[in-house]
Every structure is written in structure tokens, then in C-alpha cells.
Design an enzyme around this catalytic site. Structure first.
Site, mmCIF file in Angstrom:
data_model
loop_
_atom_site.group_PDB
_atom_site.id
_atom_site.type_symbol
_atom_site.label_atom_id
_atom_site.label_comp_id
_atom_site.label_asym_id
_atom_site.label_seq_id
_atom_site.Cartn_x
_atom_site.Cartn_y
_atom_site.Cartn_z
ATOM 1 N N CYS A 34 0.894 -1.161 0.000
ATOM 2 C CA CYS A 34 0.000 0.000 0.000
ATOM 3 C C CYS A 34 0.921 1.197 0.000
ATOM 4 O O CYS A 34 1.603 1.446 0.988
ATOM 5 C CB CYS A 34 -0.903 0.039 1.226
ATOM 6 S SG CYS A 34 -1.767 1.626 1.343
ATOM 7 N N CYS A 44 -0.463 4.137 2.666
ATOM 8 C CA CYS A 44 -0.497 3.946 4.119
ATOM 9 C C CYS A 44 -0.274 2.470 4.438
ATOM 10 O O CYS A 44 0.849 1.995 4.339
ATOM 11 C CB CYS A 44 -1.796 4.464 4.711
ATOM 12 S SG CYS A 44 -3.276 4.045 3.791
ATOM 13 N N SER A 45 -1.297 1.743 4.807
ATOM 14 C CA SER A 45 -1.077 0.346 5.187
ATOM 15 C C SER A 45 -2.309 -0.499 4.887
ATOM 16 O O SER A 45 -2.634 -1.406 5.637
ATOM 17 C CB SER A 45 -0.725 0.261 6.665
ATOM 18 O OG SER A 45 -1.750 0.872 7.430
ATOM 19 N N CYS A 46 -3.023 -0.210 3.806
ATOM 20 C CA CYS A 46 -4.212 -0.983 3.458
ATOM 21 C C CYS A 46 -3.820 -2.446 3.269
ATOM 22 O O CYS A 46 -2.810 -2.752 2.642
ATOM 23 C CB CYS A 46 -4.850 -0.433 2.186
ATOM 24 S SG CYS A 46 -5.413 1.261 2.396
HETATM 25 FE FE FE Z 1 -3.376 2.200 2.801
#
Ligand code: FE
Length: 205
Positions: free
Chosen positions: A107, A110-112
Site C-alpha cells: 500500500c 499507508c497500510s491498506c
Molecule cells: Fe493504505
């Protein structure tokens, strides 16, 4: 992790952890979040939901051709069919590794990450270096994770977003034709479903 707010004076927390805790306490004080709901959420995704779910999906796809075609066509519903759904899994896509294509998930923003099948993302997945380098130099990143691809293999990088979460369907190890889905699922690691590892015949520890 969930009880850091109680012990933060004695634990050797990093500066960033301390800042996160301060922020969390502030949000609780202001009534913006509820500590119990927060603990419940963290416990669910750290302990009860994890890569073992994704591993069962992968192993079923390896042993059930109909399921595999459903999974590649409509991952969200094929995964739901196995009982895995919810937050951050609303729209899933499964990408298949083959002899000629290797898939890698990141991602960049961010951190999906697909929580219902993998649980919470590892720290490195959230790090800015991985987020940038998975796109700019994926082969080098793969090498650092110990994945050596044949020169002709195409690397495809998938950017997970709030709208779509990707899961890699790794290649089934050869020579285990008699293994059941349950046995095979024990070989499937979290990293292999992000695309930073291959599935080996040795069971994951
Ligand atoms: Fe994300």
C-alpha cells in the site's frame, strides 16, 4: 500491545509507541474512542483473525479447481463463502503467481491490507521504505526477502487501497500431490500471500 496504556511507565517502548499511547489516551479521555472497543478490535485482528484464514483460502484454491476459478473471478464472495469477511475485506482481489508472473502487494499511501484473511499488517509493510521500494525496485526488495526469481519472470506490483485489497495466490509446491487442503494450508505463510515469499515444502514455523 493492548495494555500498554497501563504499563507505559515501565515498558521500554519506542518513542513512537509512547506517542501513540499518549494520543490514544487523549482520545479516550475526550470520549472519542472507547478503550474496550479498541482492545476488542486489536484482540480480534491480532489473535483470532490471521494468516491462517488466507492460508485456508489458498489451499482450497490449490485443491479445488472450481473454487479457484471463483476466487480469481470474484474474490470477495469466494472468500466470504469460507466465512471470512468484514472490515478491510469488503472488496478483495486475488492475483495468481505462475511460472511467468510473480505478484507483490503494497500500500503506497499507508497500510491498506486484507484484515479478514491476513490479520494485521507486519511492521515492515507499513514502513515508508517498503511502500516506496516495492514500487521502485521490487526485484531488489524480493531479493532482500530471500526470493530469487528466474530472469524471465515478470513482477507485478499491486497497490492496495481503501477500495481494493489484494491477496497473492502463491504457487503450490510441486511433489505434494497427495496432500490434503488442510495439510497444504500449513505451508502457506503470511509473507507468501503478500508476495514477499514463495511457499516451500517445509512447514512454516
Ligand atoms: Fe493504505
Amino acid at each position: 500491545m493492548s495494555d500498554n496504556h497501563v504499563h507505559h511507565h515501565h515498558s521500554p517502548l519506542s518513542e513512537i509507541d509512547q506517542r501513540v499511547n499518549k494520543l490514544q489516551n487523549l482520545l479516550i479521555e475526550k470520549g472519542l474512542i472507547n478503550q474496550e472497543a479498541m482492545d476488542e478490535l486489536i484482540d480480534t485482528y491480532e489473535n483470532r483473525v490471521g494468516p491462517q484464514n488466507g492460508a485456508r483460502v489458498v489451499a482450497r484454491a490449490w485443491t479445488d479447481a472450481d473454487y479457484k476459478s471463483r476466487l480469481l473471478r470474484d474474490a470477495t464472495n469466494a472468500i466470504r463463502e469460507m466465512g471470512y469477511e468484514g472490515r478491510q475485506g469488503e472488496h478483495m482481489e486475488v492475483v495468481e503467481n505462475t511460472d511467468s508472473v510473480h505478484n507483490l502487494v503494497v500500500c503506497t499511501l499507508c497500510s491498506c491490507y486484507p484484515w479478514p484473511v491476513l490479520g494485521l499488517p507486519p511492521t515492515w509493510y507499513k514502513a515508508s521504505s517498503y511502500r516506496a521500494r516495492a514500487v521502485s525496485e521490487p526485484r531488489l526488495v524480493l531479493q532482500e526477502f530471500g526470493v530469487e526469481l528466474a530472469p524471465g519472470v515478470e513482477v507485478r506490483v499491486w497497490d492496495s487501497t481503501a477500495e481494493i485489497r489484494y491477496l497473492v495466490l502463491p504457487q503450490r509446491p510441486v511433489g505434494l500431490e497427495h496432500w490434503t487442503a488442510e495439510q497444504l494450508s500449513e505451508l502457506v505463510t503470511r509473507d507468501s500471500m503478500i508476495g514477499v515469499a514463495l511457499v516451500s515444502k517445509e512447514p512454516a514455523v
